[in-house]
Design a protein around this motif. Structure first.
Motif, PDB file in Angstrom:
ATOM      1  N   GLN A  29       0.828  -1.203   0.000  1.00  0.00           N
ATOM      2  CA  GLN A  29       0.000   0.000   0.000  1.00  0.00           C
ATOM      3  C   GLN A  29       0.866   1.258   0.000  1.00  0.00           C
ATOM      4  O   GLN A  29       1.716   1.447   0.879  1.00  0.00           O
ATOM      5  N   ILE A  30       0.662   2.128  -0.966  1.00  0.00           N
ATOM      6  CA  ILE A  30       1.362   3.408  -1.067  1.00  0.00           C
ATOM      7  C   ILE A  30       0.333   4.518  -0.950  1.00  0.00           C
ATOM      8  O   ILE A  30      -0.655   4.541  -1.697  1.00  0.00           O
ATOM      9  N   THR A  31       0.546   5.438  -0.022  1.00  0.00           N
ATOM     10  CA  THR A  31      -0.418   6.500   0.244  1.00  0.00           C
ATOM     11  C   THR A  31       0.044   7.821  -0.354  1.00  0.00           C
ATOM     12  O   THR A  31       1.190   8.233  -0.176  1.00  0.00           O
ATOM     13  N   TRP A  32      -0.858   8.473  -1.049  1.00  0.00           N
ATOM     14  CA  TRP A  32      -0.580   9.776  -1.675  1.00  0.00           C
ATOM     15  C   TRP A  32      -1.601  10.791  -1.169  1.00  0.00           C
ATOM     16  O   TRP A  32      -2.793  10.642  -1.375  1.00  0.00           O
ATOM     17  N   LYS A  57       1.675  -5.549  -7.843  1.00  0.00           N
ATOM     18  CA  LYS A  57       2.578  -5.527  -6.684  1.00  0.00           C
ATOM     19  C   LYS A  57       2.311  -4.352  -5.745  1.00  0.00           C
ATOM     20  O   LYS A  57       2.530  -4.445  -4.535  1.00  0.00           O
ATOM     21  N   TYR A  58       1.805  -3.220  -6.302  1.00  0.00           N
ATOM     22  CA  TYR A  58       1.592  -2.017  -5.496  1.00  0.00           C
ATOM     23  C   TYR A  58       0.164  -1.513  -5.680  1.00  0.00           C
ATOM     24  O   TYR A  58      -0.440  -1.687  -6.741  1.00  0.00           O
ATOM     25  N   HIS A 321       8.468   0.055  -0.041  1.00  0.00           N
ATOM     26  CA  HIS A 321       7.558   1.033  -0.637  1.00  0.00           C
ATOM     27  C   HIS A 321       8.219   1.831  -1.759  1.00  0.00           C
ATOM     28  O   HIS A 321       7.555   2.254  -2.707  1.00  0.00           O
ATOM     29  N   TYR A 322       9.514   2.098  -1.632  1.00  0.00           N
ATOM     30  CA  TYR A 322      10.129   3.103  -2.488  1.00  0.00           C
ATOM     31  C   TYR A 322      10.291   2.659  -3.944  1.00  0.00           C
ATOM     32  O   TYR A 322      10.273   3.502  -4.846  1.00  0.00           O
TER      33      TYR A 322
END
Length: 438
Positions: A29-32, A57-58, A321-322
């Protein structure tokens, strides 16, 4: 008994293995956090959905956090609580603040060097990229929604006044405003975002320094220069036009828009990012033209500078995450996505390839006004005076400038008095920022 125990152990092992498999299958999980509402927010959500469906994957979770100031304040509080997002959208005047927070950010150029995703920083339009680079030309944040001021005008009222084209110089604009008033139009022109357009972009368009230290790019010791002759004469001229309503002040930010929609004011200085909204709301034929230039100062205009925001990568997330953040930023920078964003929002494409794609698709033939902004930004290679600003506490400084300009429009101060005061108080904010980050 032993057989039953063995069976139980095997069952537990299978459950654990299944849980691990499901966890491995679950996307990272990537939060923006962003500040795009309305139609722009819908377009942003669509781009995010495209990325999420393009791989497994993300998963990017885009969260609206209010306007730019609210979003930045929320992110600062979240970082202190170790609950910050992966990505943060920050308005252009917050660049110096983000740069100073070295323990909170991951510069984009470093992120991309660590993760090979094919990112091409040189693909970005120089006048856009330059705003978000350090003194060595390294990209600190990725340009996303970029705009620049343009002049919107009411073609119907121009025709009624016998005017065949929009003004190219400020002298012509004054003459045209008078002809429009004589033809029965209530007001010649108004301006949104007065500090950004009539001070910051006036400086860049006329190739004049806004502050020392190359407008702050050379260091935090920069001090304002907006009380110099070109600015005083420009604001003084606008003030003189308020007396016969050649110019009418309509308030800060987007507040003057109704003066244009209603037909009361025949011309409007506003962001190119408002192109779609103006097209939808105006009940007349809308023209779009470059900003006029001051022939007393320059023989030709230089280039405009951007507004809008960029995307900053924040520290403190798991290493896993990066890679996803890098892939997502690279996805947003691709011509297809940039063209989609520009078409649906009015913001300029931030890469040359996206601009060429829109031209190839015939977008600017269908909507020629949309190309004015990109032509302004790319009119000439940026100089030290037209690369952008790198000034701390600039949101506060803009408020100071706005208040002083309002004192001019109301007749309480002369242009000289107001700009001297803006420089004095603005420099105090710059010094405060410098002391806090030295």
């Amino acid at each position: 008994m032993k057989q039953a125990l063995s069976a139980a152990v095997i069952a537990l092992a299978l459950v654990a293995a299944g849980a691990q498999a499901r966890a491995a299958d679950k996307p990272i999980q990537i939060t923006w956090w962003h500040s795009m509402a309305g139609k722009n927010g819908e377009t942003l959500d669509h781009l995010v959905s495209e990325f999420n469906h393009s791989q497994s994957k993300y998963h990017v979770d885009a969260v609206y956090k209010g306007n730019y100031s609210q979003s930045l304040t929320s992110a600062m509080a979240a970082f202190r609580a170790h609950k910050q997002p992966d990505l943060l959208q920050v308005f252009e005047v917050g660049t110096a603040t983000m740069m100073a927070a070295t323990n909170a950010i991951v510069p984009v150029y470093k992120l991309m060097a660590q993760h090979d995703v094919g990112f091409k920083p040189d693909a970005f339009i120089p006048s856009v990229k330059g705003y978000y680079t350090d003194s060595n030309g390294h990209m600190l944040s990725m340009p996303f929604n970029s705009s620049t001021p343009v002049l919107y005008y009411n073609r119907d009222e121009f025709k009624q006044a016998g005017l065949k084209r929009p003004p190219k110089t400020w002298s012509e604009l004054g003459d045209d405003a008078k002809k429009l008033r004589d033809a029965g139009v209530k007001c010649g022109f108004t301006t949104a975002w007065q500090s950004w357009i009539q001070i910051e972009n006036f400086a860049a368009w006329q190739n004049q320094p806004l502050a020392t230290e190359d407008d702050g790019f050379k260091g935090m010791g920069a001090r304002l220069l907006i009380n110099k002759k070109p600015f005083v004469e420009h604001i003084g001229r606008m003030a003189s036009w308020t007396r016969n309503n050649l110019f009418q002040y309509g308030g800060r930010e987007d507040s003057p828009m109704p003066l244009f929609y209603s037909g009361n004011c025949a011309m409007l200085f506003q962001s190119s990012g408002s192109f779609g909204s103006i097209q939808n709301n105006a009940k007349f034929d809308v023209g779009v033209a470059p900003m006029p230039y001051d022939k007393r100062v320059v023989d030709q205009p230089q280039n405009s500078i951007i507004g809008g925001a960029s995307l900053w990568v924040l520290q403190g997330q798991p290493k896993s995450h990066y890679q996803g953040v890098a892939e997502f930023l690279n996805f947003l920078a691709q011509p297809k996505q940039q063209a989609e964003w520009s078409r649906n929002t009015g913001y300029v494409p931030v890469t040359e390839t996206a601009y060429q794609l829109l031209k190839k698709q015939g977008f600017y033939n269908r909507k020629p006004g949309a190309e004015v902004a990109i032509k302004e930004l790319t009119l000439h290679p940026p100089t030290a005076n037209s690369k952008g600003l790198r000034l701390g506490n600039y949101n506060q400084i803009r408020n100071i400038i706005n208040a002083q300009l309002e004192a001019v429009w109301s007749g309480q101060k002369s242009a000289r008095q107001a700009l001297d005061s803006a420089v004095k108080r603005g420099n105090a904010e710059l010094e405060k920022f410098q002391n806090a980050n030295s």
